[in-house]
Write an enzyme that holds these catalytic residues in place. Structure first.
Site, mmCIF file in Angstrom:
data_model
loop_
_atom_site.group_PDB
_atom_site.id
_atom_site.type_symbol
_atom_site.label_atom_id
_atom_site.label_comp_id
_atom_site.label_asym_id
_atom_site.label_seq_id
_atom_site.Cartn_x
_atom_site.Cartn_y
_atom_site.Cartn_z
ATOM 1 N N ASN A 430 43.161 33.726 -123.317
ATOM 2 C CA ASN A 430 42.624 34.688 -124.251
ATOM 3 C C ASN A 430 43.078 35.987 -124.234
ATOM 4 O O ASN A 430 44.183 36.375 -123.337
ATOM 5 C CB ASN A 430 41.051 34.641 -123.721
ATOM 6 C CG ASN A 430 40.764 35.300 -122.274
ATOM 7 O OD1 ASN A 430 41.270 36.407 -122.030
ATOM 8 N ND2 ASN A 430 40.175 34.458 -121.589
ATOM 9 N N ASP A 499 36.186 28.921 -119.840
ATOM 10 C CA ASP A 499 35.030 28.207 -119.576
ATOM 11 C C ASP A 499 35.594 26.551 -119.275
ATOM 12 O O ASP A 499 34.936 25.832 -118.763
ATOM 13 C CB ASP A 499 34.127 28.180 -120.783
ATOM 14 C CG ASP A 499 33.329 29.407 -120.504
ATOM 15 O OD1 ASP A 499 33.180 30.130 -119.485
ATOM 16 O OD2 ASP A 499 32.880 29.921 -121.931
ATOM 17 N N LYS A 509 56.611 17.967 -120.803
ATOM 18 C CA LYS A 509 56.486 18.826 -122.131
ATOM 19 C C LYS A 509 55.712 17.863 -123.385
ATOM 20 O O LYS A 509 56.272 16.693 -123.339
ATOM 21 C CB LYS A 509 57.434 19.452 -122.583
ATOM 22 C CG LYS A 509 57.271 20.248 -123.703
ATOM 23 C CD LYS A 509 58.601 20.982 -124.183
ATOM 24 C CE LYS A 509 58.215 21.530 -125.494
ATOM 25 N NZ LYS A 509 59.544 21.659 -126.225
ATOM 26 N N PHE A 543 29.759 40.765 -116.915
ATOM 27 C CA PHE A 543 30.140 41.363 -118.302
ATOM 28 C C PHE A 543 29.718 40.417 -119.214
ATOM 29 O O PHE A 543 29.618 39.154 -119.173
ATOM 30 C CB PHE A 543 31.608 41.443 -118.281
ATOM 31 C CG PHE A 543 32.273 42.754 -117.767
ATOM 32 C CD1 PHE A 543 32.351 43.193 -116.506
ATOM 33 C CD2 PHE A 543 32.570 43.877 -118.825
ATOM 34 C CE1 PHE A 543 32.609 44.459 -116.022
ATOM 35 C CE2 PHE A 543 32.939 45.072 -118.282
ATOM 36 C CZ PHE A 543 33.055 45.210 -116.945
ATOM 37 N N LYS A 557 21.596 36.225 -119.728
ATOM 38 C CA LYS A 557 22.702 35.782 -118.663
ATOM 39 C C LYS A 557 22.429 36.367 -117.239
ATOM 40 O O LYS A 557 22.750 35.721 -116.360
ATOM 41 C CB LYS A 557 24.245 36.171 -119.397
ATOM 42 C CG LYS A 557 25.138 35.684 -118.526
ATOM 43 C CD LYS A 557 26.709 36.039 -119.348
ATOM 44 C CE LYS A 557 27.721 35.807 -118.414
ATOM 45 N NZ LYS A 557 28.773 36.202 -119.449
ATOM 46 N N LYS A 561 21.883 34.036 -113.835
ATOM 47 C CA LYS A 561 22.856 33.869 -112.893
ATOM 48 C C LYS A 561 22.525 34.951 -111.673
ATOM 49 O O LYS A 561 23.552 35.205 -110.899
ATOM 50 C CB LYS A 561 24.149 34.417 -113.441
ATOM 51 C CG LYS A 561 24.484 33.418 -114.466
ATOM 52 C CD LYS A 561 25.786 33.315 -115.266
ATOM 53 C CE LYS A 561 25.976 32.367 -116.337
ATOM 54 N NZ LYS A 561 27.243 31.982 -116.970
#
Ligand code: FMN
Length: 619
Positions: A430, A499, A509, A543, A557, A561
């Site tokens: 990301n 995730d 490859k 975050f 969240k 958690k």
């Protein structure tokens, strides 16, 4: 002329009310900072205000519908951007597109534009409209700007919004009534884009201010601003680099006075440093600074921090022996300010036992040292002895000046992205740059915390004084964090952990073949959820990055958690999230407290998060 900021506790937060010249305009902002009263009558406060976040609200007196006013104001704002020469790339790109400027607008709400300054940068932008009736026209605003120390540059910028006519009116003692009459005369009957624009131009009024958590912003994020720095330059080959150091300090708005040893002047002329610092350079012990001021005494007394860069073996030896036979030695002996010594010399010299013992001795007596860097030296040998990078010297100075309100606290920060391998040459990742996590680690270290940074792949230089653990995949991140969890008091999970990972990564490859390629992914462990189950009295900060329904999702969240604090950022807002230097965050805590912060530099955002953590550490 007066200005007050009054704060009081409401719903666990603090509401600040700013009243100016007894007018009816109040600015409300929810703060977690403790209650306080500030008056700009005190010169030191005035300086703080000038350097702090100032939010400028631009009101439109004319409730015109739509785009012509919006566009005109947008254009004005983009001129302000130019005038202030922002260093914030995000805002620069916003400025380039008027539609971007208009994006956050909520036409129903009434007001026009709010934007905040931090130093010379704009750090927050909000666009709203106010109906004419709510327009707080008043005189003396420029005087007020002067009072809080808004610089010439900003005044120039503000005048580019107001336009010359407006300034002229504003300067008249009866400016307010003149403006009101002019507005009444114009009425609402104009048509045509040009007229609309002109009206808007003349109707734009600048209102001020908001001071959000000033003291912390000043104390931590910009410690060198307005500080009186004494720079000692000694006769090493790296003396030429002191010119860069002066520039870096001046850029941070420090006031720099330079003392050079006689040997230093063999390498660099005082004129160079005088020109860059804008102050006289001192070289002689037996001269008076002002009429009757003895140089070494007055320079020592006025310094708020001293730095010797480069520091020769000779200078270190003389200091350790209490010899003050030149101006620099005498000043360093006399000052009560913290002193940072940056040795730079040939490796043999540096490793000499006598030099080492001298440094140890000075360390015991409270002198701070910055280890020299390794690399190629001027004498062509390779080894330790180079003057550290200028950024590192500045960072160390900022650290020395920062109050250590997190000392004794062990903080584990995660940062950056993870990479989930598909095959030896490809991976899923990301766009996280690691900037938010690195800023947290840097600021926590400055505030005295013992910091471990578990970082996914990032191009950023590791912050000084922070223990770095490099990982690549989510599984590695999981293992690294789990292993170190027991030794942490606070865990801040700023990393963007994948995730999912490929269920069957290929050992070789993957060849281009069929038109489609199916990838089967499997869940990575939820690190923060696992930590939440066993956290005990540790403080867990997460975050939440969302594109919709941000606050509700973030709250859920945090609860699911078992976190203590969640930092929510809305990825759909320009200036928030990955890669950039800025963020727009909302802090939500386990007790239901909510603090929305404007667009700000990630370093400032990190600082605000740490403020909140500090409150938990103390309770
Ligand atoms: C070309 C040259 C380069 C030097 N570079 C260094 C150096 O990098 N570090 C150092 O400790 N001394 C260096 N010296 C030796 C110092 O200049 C010498 O010890 C001098 O007395 C230092 O005086 P000061 O400490 O009063 O500035 C160098 C000398 C010369 C001639």
């Amino acid at each position: 002329m007066w200005f007050m900021l009054l704060s009081g506790k409401i719903w666990g937060g603090t509401v600040s009310i700013v009243t100016v010249f007894s007018t009816s305009v109040w600015f409300f902002s929810s703060e977690w900072s403790s209650a306080r009263t500030v008056s700009t009558a005190e010169p030191s406060r005035r300086r703080s205000l000038a350097a702090s976040t100032v939010t400028v609200t631009v009101f439109s007196a004319t409730p015109r519908s739509g785009s012509s006013i919006d566009q005109t104001v947008c254009r004005r704002l983009s001129w302000v951007m130019d005038a202030l020469s922002f260093r914030n790339p995000l805002l620069r790109s916003e400025k380039d597109s008027e539609s971007d400027w208009r994006a956050p607008m909520t036409p129903a709400s009434g007001v026009m534009t709010t934007f905040g300054f931090s130093g010379s940068r704009i750090v927050s932008v909000r666009i709203q409209k106010v109906p004419r009736a709510a327009n707080p026209i008043r005189a003396n605003q420029r005087a007020f700007l002067r009072c809080i120390g808004v610089s010439f540059l900003r005044k120039f910028a503000l005048s580019s919004i107001m336009g010359p006519r407006r300034i002229f009116k504003r300067n008249r003692p009866d400016g307010a009534s003149v403006r009101r009459k002019a507005a009444e005369k114009r009425g609402g009957g104009h048509s045509g884009l040009a007229v609309a624009r002109r009206n808007c131009y003349s109707e734009v009024i600048i209102d001020l201010f908001e001071i959000s958590n000033i003291s912390r912003m000043i104390e931590v994020a910009a410690m060198l601003r307005n500080k009186r720095v004494l720079l000692g330059v000694t006769g090493g080959i790296a003396a030429y680099k002191s010119a860069e150091l002066v520039r870096a300090l001046v850029k941070r708005e420090a006031s720099v006075k330079v003392v050079m040893t006689k040997s230093a002047t063999e390498f660099l002329t005082p004129l160079t440093l005088q020109t860059l610092s804008g102050n006289p350079v001192y070289t002689e012990l037996f001269t008076l600074v002002r009429e009757a001021d003895i140089a070494h005494v007055s320079l020592a007394e006025e310094a708020e921090i001293a730095v010797v860069a480069p520091a020769t073996a000779n200078c270190i030896g003389k200091l350790a022996s209490g010899i003050a036979d030149d101006l620099l030695g005498a000043v360093l002996m006399a000052t009560k300010a913290p002193v940072l010594v940056c040795p730079a010399m040939n490796t043999g010299m540096y490793q000499n036992r006598i030099v080492q013992e001298n440094m140890e001795k000075l360390g015991r007596h409270g002198f701070a040292f910055l280890e020299p860097a390794s690399g190629e030296l001027a004498c062509k040998s390779v080894g330790v002895g180079r003057l550290p990078e200028i950024e590192d010297i500045v960072e160390e100075m900022e650290t020395l000046l920062t109050p250590k309100d997190l000392s004794g606290c062990r903080i584990l920060v995660t940062a950056g992205p993870t990479r989930e391998r598909l095959d030896p040459v490809r991976f899923i990742t990301n766009p996280s740059s690691g900037k938010m996590g690195y800023a947290l680690a840097r600021m926590a270290r400055r505030r005295g915390a013992e910091v471990t940074l578990v970082s996914g792949p990032s191009a950023l230089a590791p912050p000084r004084g922070v223990r770095i653990v490099s990982v690549t995949s989510a599984m590695e991140m999981h293992d690294a964090v789990t292993e170190r969890f027991a030794d942490a008091d606070v865990v801040i999970k700023a990393a963007a952990v994948a995730d999912y990972r490929p269920a069957e990564p290929s050992g070789s490859k993957i060849k281009k073949g069929k038109e489609t390629l199916m990838l089967r992914l499997e869940r990575n462990p939820d690190i923060i959820a696992a930590l939440g189950k066993k956290k005990g009295r540790k403080i867990l900060v997460g975050f939440a990055m969302e594109t919709e329904d941000l606050l509700a999702r973030a709250r859920r969240k945090m609860k699911d958690k078992n976190m203590d604090l969640i930092v929510a950022n809305d990825l759909s807002r320009a200036g928030a999230g990955f890669e950039g230097d800025t963020n727009i965050i909302t802090l939500i805590d386990r007790d239901g407290g909510l603090q929305e912060l404007p667009l700000m530099d990630k370093k400032d955002a990190a600082d605000r998060i740490l403020d909140r953590i500090r409150a938990y550490v103390r309770t």
